[in-house]
Scaffold this active site. Structure first.
Site, short mmCIF file in Angstrom:
data_model
loop_
_atom_site.label_atom_id
_atom_site.label_comp_id
_atom_site.label_asym_id
_atom_site.label_seq_id
_atom_site.Cartn_x
_atom_site.Cartn_y
_atom_site.Cartn_z
N HIS A 357 -20.01 -6.33 -24.29
CA HIS A 357 -17.89 -6.96 -23.64
C HIS A 357 -17.76 -8.54 -24.02
CE1 HIS A 357 -17.92 -3.49 -21.20
NE2 HIS A 357 -16.64 -4.38 -21.19
N GLY A 359 -17.90 -12.57 -23.74
CA GLY A 359 -17.53 -13.23 -22.24
C GLY A 359 -16.95 -13.16 -21.26
N GLU A 382 -37.58 2.67 -4.02
CA GLU A 382 -38.71 3.65 -3.78
C GLU A 382 -39.93 3.82 -5.09
OE1 GLU A 382 -36.90 5.97 -2.31
OE2 GLU A 382 -35.73 5.78 -2.18
C1 FAD Z 1 -31.83 -2.62 -1.52
C2 FAD Z 1 -32.84 -2.78 -0.99
C3 FAD Z 1 -32.81 -1.60 -0.73
C4 FAD Z 1 -33.83 -0.83 0.21
N1 FAD Z 1 -33.70 -0.37 0.94
C5 FAD Z 1 -35.46 0.38 1.99
C6 FAD Z 1 -35.92 1.70 2.71
O1 FAD Z 1 -34.16 1.88 2.86
N2 FAD Z 1 -36.51 1.55 3.43
C7 FAD Z 1 -37.92 1.02 2.91
O2 FAD Z 1 -38.32 1.00 3.58
N3 FAD Z 1 -37.30 -0.13 2.44
C8 FAD Z 1 -36.61 -0.03 1.31
N4 FAD Z 1 -36.52 -1.06 -0.44
C9 FAD Z 1 -37.83 -1.62 0.15
C10 FAD Z 1 -38.49 -1.64 -0.84
O3 FAD Z 1 -38.84 -0.20 -1.16
C11 FAD Z 1 -39.41 -2.90 -1.19
O4 FAD Z 1 -38.57 -3.82 -1.87
C12 FAD Z 1 -40.65 -2.37 -2.53
O5 FAD Z 1 -40.85 -1.69 -2.51
C13 FAD Z 1 -41.56 -3.26 -3.29
O6 FAD Z 1 -41.99 -3.59 -2.10
P1 FAD Z 1 -41.77 -5.42 -2.11
O7 FAD Z 1 -40.27 -5.97 -2.48
O8 FAD Z 1 -42.52 -5.44 -0.76
O9 FAD Z 1 -42.35 -5.99 -3.22
P2 FAD Z 1 -44.16 -6.00 -3.45
O10 FAD Z 1 -44.96 -4.77 -2.58
O11 FAD Z 1 -44.86 -7.57 -2.64
O12 FAD Z 1 -44.60 -5.86 -4.95
C14 FAD Z 1 -44.32 -7.79 -5.67
C15 FAD Z 1 -44.75 -7.44 -6.79
O13 FAD Z 1 -46.14 -7.06 -6.85
C16 FAD Z 1 -46.20 -5.92 -8.24
N5 FAD Z 1 -47.35 -5.32 -7.57
C17 FAD Z 1 -47.49 -4.79 -6.10
N6 FAD Z 1 -48.44 -4.38 -5.45
C18 FAD Z 1 -48.80 -4.32 -7.08
C19 FAD Z 1 -50.17 -3.47 -7.61
N7 FAD Z 1 -51.17 -2.96 -7.06
N8 FAD Z 1 -50.32 -3.48 -8.70
C20 FAD Z 1 -49.64 -3.89 -9.66
N9 FAD Z 1 -48.41 -5.20 -9.48
C21 FAD Z 1 -48.42 -5.11 -8.07
C22 FAD Z 1 -44.73 -4.91 -7.82
O14 FAD Z 1 -44.16 -3.71 -8.60
C23 FAD Z 1 -43.73 -6.12 -7.87
O15 FAD Z 1 -43.03 -6.42 -8.98
C24 FAD Z 1 -35.15 -2.03 -0.15
C25 FAD Z 1 -35.00 -2.84 -1.10
C26 FAD Z 1 -34.37 -3.23 -2.09
C27 FAD Z 1 -34.35 -4.52 -2.49
#
Ligand code: FAD
Length: 404
Positions: A357, A359, A382
């Site tokens: 697309h 700009g 998820e």
């Molecule tokens: C818009 C949105 C909607 C959502 N809706 C829901 C919902 O309805 N219900 C609900 O329960 N949750 C929901 N979530 C939460 C979502 O499931 C979590 O954000 C997601 O599981 C990641 O967890 P965190 O954000 O705490 O990241 P963290 O767990 O803190 O992870 C941060 C980073 O570290 C990495 N990491 C973590 N552990 C490891 C490991 N052991 N080895 C390697 N890398 C690792 C992760 O991959 C990520 O890159 C939602 C999130 C968003 C953004």
């Protein structure tokens, strides 16, 4: 309908359902999606239309008033809906997960009480595992459920939850809390968790004594659908609202729910990628540079070829994961692969379409701008890519265990 993302072997009924949903998406969702998204407005009319189509009860068994369809049918509908607007698929996804958990793990009374009204969309589900300090590491949950001291048998839930999709609009939240009762000291963290079925009124503020839903979280994309925190302060829940009746099963119940949710997120990735491809191939034939449509430059054709290949591959893996579950087999490996691949490919296809697309992709007048802000959510929800790879890697080591 283009030739990409076709699914072989569908029944007549499945084809009819999909044609109806596709037509609904083309007529009712695509024309308004970008405007609603920019205003961060809840798509009330679209949701009412989906209720009329029976989408909220698509997988709920017929005995509870649903359509009793398979995970594959559901996933293919989600793909169509996400092609129109990903936020709408988010509205039905948490509902679907809670209905599935009730079907699989609920007591007969819980199923009779909730499922008929969930099938019509009168009761709308959300699920809540994540907390401010954790998302991937579910076993670290700190919200608690303890028996009320008055001897009623009720539980009092306390804690703060985060990232609750449909937190404001839902009327039933499946909340995961730590309940140590009956479990000896030193029990593994995931064996002392319980899922509570918390009914509430829709809206924000104190929606029930002890339960507050603060306002919507302001997000970069995935707008329209409300994502919230949830604060419990000695929220009283009767013992018969423990999912399945017994404490200590919550972690497994939630993991079962997110496993089917992963197929769903994969389907969303497929839908968003398809839309990005459609927009890209259309624009490439309209836009001229150096005396010809940019589609005639080989570099752009290569991009389109790569995008289409990714759309096809993601769709095939997603369909395979859904069919595996429908056949009654464990599908964590396939669901993890599908979720991982579809979300990564979706991001890449959207990025390529954005580049095609030029700009204009940066202008809010063009739909690809919305898709560009939506695709990253699929990399996180998820379970992140790293978490999918952990699941897939572990399962591979089980399957290919070394003999010596
Ligand atoms: C818009 C949105 C909607 C959502 N809706 C829901 C919902 O309805 N219900 C609900 O329960 N949750 C929901 N979530 C939460 C979502 O499931 C979590 O954000 C997601 O599981 C990641 O967890 P965190 O954000 O705490 O990241 P963290 O767990 O803190 O992870 C941060 C980073 O570290 C990495 N990491 C973590 N552990 C490891 C490991 N052991 N080895 C390697 N890398 C690792 C992760 O991959 C990520 O890159 C939602 C999130 C968003 C953004």
């Amino acid at each position: 309908m283009g030739r990409l993302a076709q699914t072989e072997g569908l029944t007549e009924i499945q084809r009819e359902i999909l044609a109806t949903v596709r037509s609904f998406v083309d007529k009712e969702i695509l024309p308004v999606a970008t405007e609603l998204e920019h205003k961060d407005e809840y798509p009330t009319e679209i949701v009412e239309g989906l209720k009329d189509l029976g989408i909220f009860g698509l997988m709920i068994p017929e005995e509870y008033g649903g359509l009793g369809e398979s995970l594959l049918t559901y996933a293919l509908c989600v793909e169509e809906i996400a092609r129109g607007w990903m936020s709408v698929s988010g509205i039905i996804n948490t509902h679907f997960i809670v209905a599935y958990m009730l079907q699989q793990h609920g007591t007969p009374e819980q199923k009779d009480h909730f499922l008929p009204k969930m099938a019509t969309g009168e009761i709308r589900g959300a699920f809540s595992m994540s907390e401010p300090a954790l998302g991937s590491d579910v076993s670290a949950i700190s919200s608690t459920g303890v028996r009320a001291p008055d001897g009623s048998g009720d539980f009092l839930l306390t804690g703060q939850k985060m990232w609750l999709t449909n937190g404001g609009s839902s009327t039933l939240v499946a909340v995961l809390c730590r309940t140590d009762e009956g479990h000896p000291e030193g029990t593994a963290p995931h064996k002392s968790m319980t899922t509570f079925l918390v009914a509430k009124t829709p809206g924000f503020g104190e929606v029930r004594p002890g339960l507050t839903i603060p306002g919507k979280i302001d997000k970069m994309g995935y707008k329209g659908v409300d994502t919230t925190e949830l604060i419990m302060d000695e929220l009283r829940v009767p013992a018969d609202r423990v999912l399945g009746g017994n404490t200590g099963r919550g972690f497994y119940q939630m993991m079962d729910g997110v496993e089917v949710g992963r197929v769903n997120v994969a389907a969303r990735g497929c839908g968003v990628a398809q839309r990005a491809f459609e927009l890209g191939i259309d624009y490439a034939q309209q836009r001229h540079t150096f005396g010809k449509p940019i589609a005639q430059h080989q570099a752009i054709q290569f991009k389109l070829a790569e995008m289409a290949t990714k759309v096809e591959a993601a769709h095939a893996l997603m369909v395979g994961a859904a069919r595996k579950k429908d056949s009654g087999q464990r599908n964590d490996l396939e669901a993890g692969m599908a979720k991982y691949l579809a979300s990564e490919y979706c991001k890449e296809v959207v990025e390529d379409s954005f580049r095609i697309h030029g700009g204009y992709g940066f202008s809010k007048e063009y739909e690809i701008e919305r898709l560009y802000r939506e695709a990253p959510m699929l990399l996180i929800g998820e379970g992140t890519a790293e978490i999918q790879k952990m699941i897939v890697g572990r399962r591979l080591l089980e399957e290919y265990r070394s003999q010596d």
